[in-house]
Design a protein around this motif. Sequence first.
Motif: not given
Length: 124
Positions: A3-5, A24-26, A93-97, A114-116
Amino acid sequence: QVQLVESGGGLVQPGGSLRLSCAVSGSIYALNSMGWYRQVLGKQRELVAITITNGPSTHYADSVQGRFAISRDNAKNTAYLQMNSLKPEDTGVYYCNALISNWASGDVSEFEYWGQGTQVTVSS
């Protein structure tokens, strides 16, 4: 599970600064790139900045060149977007990729995550 947090974002006056974080988690095999995209209501998501592991290299949208800086802490699998001299048109809205290589079905494949999303509003 990867997941991306995201964290950061908020309301800031024109000319102000904000910093976004994306962790990055996981478990992963390799982190190939991390980037930030921005989306405004009714428009397509657009690339703001990206950092690519092999190179290494960074790229910015023309509209943020010289004002934004993307960086990574490879030990923490975390990317940051430092946003300075913010303008109202940076609102969105800014999204992490992230493009991540991982084991799947006995082989290494690349996956996109993608982040939330986090809201950035630049207004007086």
